[in-house]
Design a protein around this motif. Structure first.
Motif, PDB file in Angstrom:
ATOM      1  N   GLY A   1       0.787  -1.219   0.000  1.00 39.97           N
ATOM      2  CA  GLY A   1       0.000   0.000   0.000  1.00 39.97           C
ATOM      3  C   GLY A   1       0.820   1.269   0.000  1.00 39.97           C
ATOM      4  O   GLY A   1       0.276   2.362   0.165  1.00 39.97           O
ATOM      5  N   GLY A   2       2.150   1.183  -0.176  1.00 39.41           N
ATOM      6  CA  GLY A   2       2.960   2.384  -0.222  1.00 39.41           C
ATOM      7  C   GLY A   2       3.272   2.984   1.128  1.00 39.41           C
ATOM      8  O   GLY A   2       4.019   3.957   1.217  1.00 39.41           O
ATOM      9  N   MET A   3       2.732   2.441   2.218  1.00 36.53           N
ATOM     10  CA  MET A   3       2.956   2.988   3.550  1.00 36.53           C
ATOM     11  C   MET A   3       3.578   1.977   4.499  1.00 36.53           C
ATOM     12  O   MET A   3       4.028   2.333   5.583  1.00 36.53           O
ATOM     13  CB  MET A   3       1.628   3.485   4.140  1.00 36.53           C
ATOM     14  CG  MET A   3       0.931   4.531   3.306  1.00 36.53           C
ATOM     15  SD  MET A   3      -0.664   5.016   4.009  1.00 36.53           S
ATOM     16  CE  MET A   3      -1.375   5.904   2.618  1.00 36.53           C
TER      17      MET A   3
ATOM     18  N   GLY B   1      -7.058   1.832   4.971  1.00 38.19           N
ATOM     19  CA  GLY B   1      -6.411   0.924   4.032  1.00 38.19           C
ATOM     20  C   GLY B   1      -5.018   0.519   4.465  1.00 38.19           C
ATOM     21  O   GLY B   1      -4.575  -0.605   4.205  1.00 38.19           O
ATOM     22  N   ALA B   2      -4.313   1.420   5.123  1.00 39.82           N
ATOM     23  CA  ALA B   2      -2.962   1.104   5.584  1.00 39.82           C
ATOM     24  C   ALA B   2      -2.993   0.116   6.746  1.00 39.82           C
ATOM     25  O   ALA B   2      -2.115  -0.738   6.865  1.00 39.82           O
ATOM     26  CB  ALA B   2      -2.231   2.378   6.001  1.00 39.82           C
ATOM     27  N   TRP B   3      -4.011   0.233   7.601  1.00 39.00           N
ATOM     28  CA  TRP B   3      -4.138  -0.753   8.687  1.00 39.00           C
ATOM     29  C   TRP B   3      -4.413  -2.135   8.098  1.00 39.00           C
ATOM     30  O   TRP B   3      -3.891  -3.150   8.577  1.00 39.00           O
ATOM     31  CB  TRP B   3      -5.244  -0.348   9.658  1.00 39.00           C
ATOM     32  CG  TRP B   3      -4.929   0.890  10.436  1.00 39.00           C
ATOM     33  CD1 TRP B   3      -5.488   2.124  10.286  1.00 39.00           C
ATOM     34  CD2 TRP B   3      -3.954   1.019  11.488  1.00 39.00           C
ATOM     35  NE1 TRP B   3      -4.924   3.015  11.165  1.00 39.00           N
ATOM     36  CE2 TRP B   3      -3.982   2.361  11.917  1.00 39.00           C
ATOM     37  CE3 TRP B   3      -3.066   0.134  12.089  1.00 39.00           C
ATOM     38  CZ2 TRP B   3      -3.153   2.844  12.930  1.00 39.00           C
ATOM     39  CZ3 TRP B   3      -2.236   0.610  13.105  1.00 39.00           C
ATOM     40  CH2 TRP B   3      -2.284   1.943  13.512  1.00 39.00           C
TER      41      TRP B   3
ATOM     42  N   GLY C   1      -0.498   7.835  14.737  1.00 41.68           N
ATOM     43  CA  GLY C   1      -1.772   7.162  15.002  1.00 41.68           C
ATOM     44  C   GLY C   1      -2.603   6.992  13.752  1.00 41.68           C
ATOM     45  O   GLY C   1      -2.089   6.847  12.650  1.00 41.68           O
ATOM     46  N   ALA C   2      -3.906   7.011  13.929  1.00 42.74           N
ATOM     47  CA  ALA C   2      -4.818   6.918  12.792  1.00 42.74           C
ATOM     48  C   ALA C   2      -4.896   8.267  12.097  1.00 42.74           C
ATOM     49  O   ALA C   2      -4.764   9.320  12.732  1.00 42.74           O
ATOM     50  CB  ALA C   2      -6.199   6.473  13.261  1.00 42.74           C
ATOM     51  N   ASP C   3      -5.105   8.230  10.804  1.00 43.45           N
ATOM     52  CA  ASP C   3      -5.142   9.444   9.987  1.00 43.45           C
ATOM     53  C   ASP C   3      -6.463  10.193  10.224  1.00 43.45           C
ATOM     54  O   ASP C   3      -7.539   9.693   9.892  1.00 43.45           O
ATOM     55  CB  ASP C   3      -5.008   9.045   8.517  1.00 43.45           C
ATOM     56  CG  ASP C   3      -4.941  10.237   7.588  1.00 43.45           C
ATOM     57  OD1 ASP C   3      -5.011  11.381   8.078  1.00 43.45           O
ATOM     58  OD2 ASP C   3      -4.809  10.024   6.370  1.00 43.45           O
ATOM     59  N   LEU C   4      -6.366  11.387  10.789  1.00 43.98           N
ATOM     60  CA  LEU C   4      -7.580  12.151  11.096  1.00 43.98           C
ATOM     61  C   LEU C   4      -8.355  12.532   9.841  1.00 43.98           C
ATOM     62  O   LEU C   4      -9.590  12.622   9.875  1.00 43.98           O
ATOM     63  CB  LEU C   4      -7.226  13.407  11.884  1.00 43.98           C
ATOM     64  CG  LEU C   4      -6.835  13.178  13.347  1.00 43.98           C
ATOM     65  CD1 LEU C   4      -6.499  14.510  14.020  1.00 43.98           C
ATOM     66  CD2 LEU C   4      -7.961  12.482  14.108  1.00 43.98           C
ATOM     67  N   ALA C   5      -7.660  12.754   8.744  1.00 45.59           N
ATOM     68  CA  ALA C   5      -8.353  13.076   7.495  1.00 45.59           C
ATOM     69  C   ALA C   5      -9.230  11.905   7.068  1.00 45.59           C
ATOM     70  O   ALA C   5     -10.329  12.087   6.531  1.00 45.59           O
ATOM     71  CB  ALA C   5      -7.342  13.412   6.403  1.00 45.59           C
TER      72      ALA C   5
ATOM     73  N   SER D   1     -17.287   0.726  11.567  1.00 46.62           N
ATOM     74  CA  SER D   1     -16.945  -0.670  11.847  1.00 46.62           C
ATOM     75  C   SER D   1     -15.782  -1.129  10.989  1.00 46.62           C
ATOM     76  O   SER D   1     -14.924  -1.892  11.449  1.00 46.62           O
ATOM     77  CB  SER D   1     -18.158  -1.579  11.599  1.00 46.62           C
ATOM     78  OG  SER D   1     -19.163  -1.347  12.559  1.00 46.62           O
ATOM     79  N   VAL D   2     -15.748  -0.663   9.738  1.00 45.37           N
ATOM     80  CA  VAL D   2     -14.654  -1.048   8.845  1.00 45.37           C
ATOM     81  C   VAL D   2     -13.326  -0.577   9.430  1.00 45.37           C
ATOM     82  O   VAL D   2     -12.339  -1.321   9.473  1.00 45.37           O
ATOM     83  CB  VAL D   2     -14.857  -0.456   7.436  1.00 45.37           C
ATOM     84  CG1 VAL D   2     -13.654  -0.766   6.539  1.00 45.37           C
ATOM     85  CG2 VAL D   2     -16.135  -1.005   6.814  1.00 45.37           C
ATOM     86  N   PHE D   3     -13.305   0.667   9.902  1.00 43.46           N
ATOM     87  CA  PHE D   3     -12.076   1.194  10.506  1.00 43.46           C
ATOM     88  C   PHE D   3     -11.722   0.433  11.777  1.00 43.46           C
ATOM     89  O   PHE D   3     -10.573   0.016  11.966  1.00 43.46           O
ATOM     90  CB  PHE D   3     -12.231   2.681  10.819  1.00 43.46           C
ATOM     91  CG  PHE D   3     -11.160   3.184  11.758  1.00 43.46           C
ATOM     92  CD1 PHE D   3      -9.852   3.332  11.327  1.00 43.46           C
ATOM     93  CD2 PHE D   3     -11.467   3.470  13.090  1.00 43.46           C
ATOM     94  CE1 PHE D   3      -8.864   3.771  12.198  1.00 43.46           C
ATOM     95  CE2 PHE D   3     -10.477   3.899  13.967  1.00 43.46           C
ATOM     96  CZ  PHE D   3      -9.173   4.051  13.518  1.00 43.46           C
ATOM     97  N   ARG D   4     -12.684   0.244  12.650  1.00 42.31           N
ATOM     98  CA  ARG D   4     -12.411  -0.436  13.924  1.00 42.31           C
ATOM     99  C   ARG D   4     -11.856  -1.840  13.696  1.00 42.31           C
ATOM    100  O   ARG D   4     -10.871  -2.238  14.324  1.00 42.31           O
ATOM    101  CB  ARG D   4     -13.676  -0.517  14.778  1.00 42.31           C
ATOM    102  CG  ARG D   4     -13.456  -1.276  16.091  1.00 42.31           C
ATOM    103  CD  ARG D   4     -14.736  -1.375  16.900  1.00 42.31           C
ATOM    104  NE  ARG D   4     -15.784  -2.121  16.232  1.00 42.31           N
ATOM    105  CZ  ARG D   4     -15.849  -3.446  16.198  1.00 42.31           C
ATOM    106  NH1 ARG D   4     -14.915  -4.196  16.778  1.00 42.31           N
ATOM    107  NH2 ARG D   4     -16.849  -4.051  15.571  1.00 42.31           N
ATOM    108  N   LEU D   5     -12.464  -2.561  12.781  1.00 41.17           N
ATOM    109  CA  LEU D   5     -12.027  -3.928  12.516  1.00 41.17           C
ATOM    110  C   LEU D   5     -10.647  -3.960  11.861  1.00 41.17           C
ATOM    111  O   LEU D   5      -9.846  -4.857  12.136  1.00 41.17           O
ATOM    112  CB  LEU D   5     -13.057  -4.647  11.648  1.00 41.17           C
ATOM    113  CG  LEU D   5     -14.401  -4.923  12.346  1.00 41.17           C
ATOM    114  CD1 LEU D   5     -15.412  -5.475  11.347  1.00 41.17           C
ATOM    115  CD2 LEU D   5     -14.223  -5.878  13.514  1.00 41.17           C
ATOM    116  N   ALA D   6     -10.358  -2.988  10.993  1.00 43.32           N
ATOM    117  CA  ALA D   6      -9.044  -2.927  10.355  1.00 43.32           C
ATOM    118  C   ALA D   6      -7.957  -2.668  11.393  1.00 43.32           C
ATOM    119  O   ALA D   6      -6.899  -3.315  11.391  1.00 43.32           O
ATOM    120  CB  ALA D   6      -9.024  -1.837   9.287  1.00 43.32           C
TER     121      ALA D   6
END
Length: 243
Positions: free
Chosen positions: A7-9, A35-37, A67-71, A84-89
């Protein structure tokens, strides 16, 4: 193993039996979007069985992870399903790291905040540079912190210090982090990793299993079986002057 870019990160490479996982997002101080997570979890799952240890580090000078990307998180205000997608990732990435069967070491240089602290907490050992700073600011933003990460924090530093970090949302330097047990050492993690990697891969996995699940009844037999390890036999032979 050649270096792999996820993912480039996220970048992963194997060097002298050590898996090196690097965070590589300099434009955002290694703040990671959803996506990076997901890429981080996928990368961790590709670590070969030949690896004896994992070093988690930043490829960005002076920063570990913001941390997580605020944007990226901004969309969660209105997009309920994306929450949920973010939390699970995030949960998956941190969980896979915490459950790796090999010793894991985080090298924290510079800022380590929010979900970056969760990443470090998922490692067996945390080594900080003298200029490292740690903070968990969700309370300032009006949000919570993942349940599993709060539990890991409390296990490391105790409930009172965990409460202090979570409730004040302030930051602490590496000396204070060492004092309360958030980090294990101030210095260079490569020295610790080198010492670990010189040891037997099977023994390292067994010892980590014992640390993580001491109630597993199969471990008594595994301990007995370990005396059949060829490395032990070779060591005994050297001690006796037979080799």
């Amino acid at each position: 193993m050649a270096a792999r870019d996820h993912g480039g990160m996220i970048a992963l490479k194997l060097l002298d039996h050590v898996a090196i996982l690097s965070l590589e997002r300099p434009d955002a101080r290694n703040a990671l979007p959803t996506g990076a997570w997901q890429a981080l979890a996928a990368s961790l799952r590709t670590i070969p069985t030949s690896a004896r240890a994992l070093l988690l580090r930043s490829a960005v000078p002076g920063v570990f992870c913001a941390g997580a990307d605020l944007a990226d998180l901004a969309r969660l205000v209105d997009d309920v399903e994306a929450r949920s997608v973010f939390r699970l990732a995030l949960e998956d990435a941190v969980g896979v790291l915490a459950e790796l069967p090999i010793p894991t070491v985080a090298q924290v240089e510079g800022g380590c905040f929010g979900a970056g602290v969760a990443l470090a907490l998922a490692c067996d050992l945390i080594v900080a540079s003298p200029g490292a700073r740690f903070g968990i600011p969700p309370a300032r933003l009006g949000i919570g912190y993942p349940v599993g990460d709060v539990a890991r924090l409390a296990r490391r530093v105790g409930r009172a210090q965990a409460a202090r970090l979570l409730f004040t949302a302030g930051s602490i330097d590496s000396a204070e982090a060492l004092r309360i047990g958030l980090v294990d050492n101030i210095g260079d993690a490569s020295e610790v990793i080198d010492e670990i990697a010189r040891n037997d891969a099977t023994a390292l996995r067994l010892l980590k299993h014992i640390l993580d699940d001491p109630l597993d009844e199969s471990l008594d037999q595994a301990f007995e079986d370990s005396f059949g390890n060829p490395r032990f036999a070779a060591g005994v032979a050297r001690y006796r002057g037979e080799a």
